[in-house]
Enzyme design. Structure first.
Site, PDB file in Angstrom:
ATOM      1  N   PRO A   2       0.828  -1.195   0.000  1.00  0.00           N
ATOM      2  CA  PRO A   2       0.000   0.000   0.000  1.00  0.00           C
ATOM      3  C   PRO A   2       0.871   1.259   0.000  1.00  0.00           C
ATOM      4  O   PRO A   2       1.999   1.236   0.453  1.00  0.00           O
ATOM      5  CB  PRO A   2      -0.771  -0.112   1.315  1.00  0.00           C
ATOM      6  N   GLU A   3       0.323   2.320  -0.529  1.00  0.00           N
ATOM      7  CA  GLU A   3       1.025   3.589  -0.509  1.00  0.00           C
ATOM      8  C   GLU A   3       0.350   4.516   0.498  1.00  0.00           C
ATOM      9  O   GLU A   3      -0.665   4.175   1.102  1.00  0.00           O
ATOM     10  CB  GLU A   3       1.048   4.174  -1.925  1.00  0.00           C
ATOM     11  N   LYS A  59       3.907   4.291   5.904  1.00  0.00           N
ATOM     12  CA  LYS A  59       2.916   3.255   5.626  1.00  0.00           C
ATOM     13  C   LYS A  59       2.595   2.414   6.860  1.00  0.00           C
ATOM     14  O   LYS A  59       2.035   1.320   6.755  1.00  0.00           O
ATOM     15  CB  LYS A  59       3.433   2.340   4.511  1.00  0.00           C
ATOM     16  N   ARG A 279      10.835  -2.026 -11.797  1.00  0.00           N
ATOM     17  CA  ARG A 279       9.423  -1.727 -11.559  1.00  0.00           C
ATOM     18  C   ARG A 279       8.726  -1.358 -12.856  1.00  0.00           C
ATOM     19  O   ARG A 279       9.268  -0.604 -13.678  1.00  0.00           O
ATOM     20  CB  ARG A 279       9.276  -0.557 -10.560  1.00  0.00           C
TER      21      ARG A 279
END
Length: 295
Positions: A2-3, A59, A279
């Site tokens: 999650p960001e 986070k 990425r």
């Protein structure tokens, strides 16, 4: 992973419902690594403790208690926090556990409150954890010592960001941008969006990006993160908002997951996807000119 906006939406949901509730007991299912705490500490500092606040750093979530201890929660990739009481909500990995009967086979920790409500920590992959720590010691965790400033904190200035990212002069801008020691909470979605907004190719070396461009990048990051929080986070496959609803941010995304679609600045140009630092990365080749690589 999650960001920042996804974790912030979970924090905001918990902050509405948890403060004032008193812990009665805890059950740990199947995975001791999910709740690596000494039974004596749980008995003394968690049982009978009242929740005073719910905070976030990067986070990581912190549920503060009136015993001067905190439950530090990292959702990792597939974690969920689900509250069941007179009101209910769920945040995290979107599967049937968000609305199904709990505990289920993904439940790792169940916290019962004396009013009969419950908080469940579910985690399919078992990478997440809930740690009970003295509140004053949370800031001394290795991660907390290293993590960069909060991008949405009013006290965080563009100059701070520029100074920190300049320590990675020879790195490509996207991997440097994703470095949590540079700025907290930024992940793949928001890095791609901010780089497009600032018209910087993700493979450009930091040393070849001007301070003015970095200032723009920081400003655009703040705008995009706030927009995503306002929309309830992203609709990326792993996260929903604190009420169990998918967020709406990707409806407004300019590049992320839009490969093959027209650029919003240059309708004749399609968004393409490439690999940067391992990425998946989305760019407009017109907005974000390919850098001239050093020989």
């Amino acid at each position: 992973m999650p960001e920042l906006p996804e974790v912030e939406t979970v924090r905001s949901g918990l902050a509405e419902l948890l403060p004032g509730r008193v812990v009665a007991r805890v059950a740990v299912f199947d995975s001791p690594k999910s709740f690596p705490n000494a039974p004596a500490d749980v008995e003394q500092f968690l049982y009978g403790a009242r929740v005073t606040a719910v905070r976030r750093r990067a986070k990581v979530l912190m549920i503060d208690l009136d015993t001067r201890y905190s439950l530090v929660v990292h959702l990792k990739m597939t974690g969920q926090l689900i509250f069941r009481g007179q009101e209910s909500f769920a945040g995290g990995h979107p599967n049937d556990s968000l609305i199904g009967k709990l505990p289920d086979r993904s439940t790792r920790v169940q916290i019962d409150f004396i009013d009969g409500s419950r908080l469940f920590f579910n985690d399919q992959r078992k990478f997440g954890w809930v740690k009970l720590l003295p509140t004053d010691e949370v800031k001394n965790l290795p991660f907390m010592q290293k993590v960069g400033p909060e991008p949405l904190d009013p006290q965080t200035r563009a100059e701070d960001f520029i100074q920190r990212i300049r320590h990675r002069q020879n790195s490509m801008i996207k991997p440097a941008f994703l470095d949590q020691t540079v700025i907290a909470g930024v992940g793949n979605i928001y890095a791609d969006e901010a780089l497009w907004a600032a018209q910087i190719h993700p493979q450009t070396r930091v040393k070849n990006v001007s301070d003015q461009q970095l200032n723009t990048l920081f400003t655009e990051l703040r705008r995009i993160l706030q927009l995503s929080i306002d929309q309830g986070g992203s609709t990326d496959k792993n996260y929903v908002d604190a009420e169990g609803r998918k967020g709406n941010y990707l409806t407004f995304a300019h590049v992320f997951r839009r490969e093959g679609q027209a650029c919003h600045r240059h309708p004749d140009q399609e968004i393409i996807k490439l690999k940067v630092g391992g990425r998946g990365t989305h760019i407009c080749p017109v907005c974000q000119k390919t850098p001239i690589f050093d020989k």
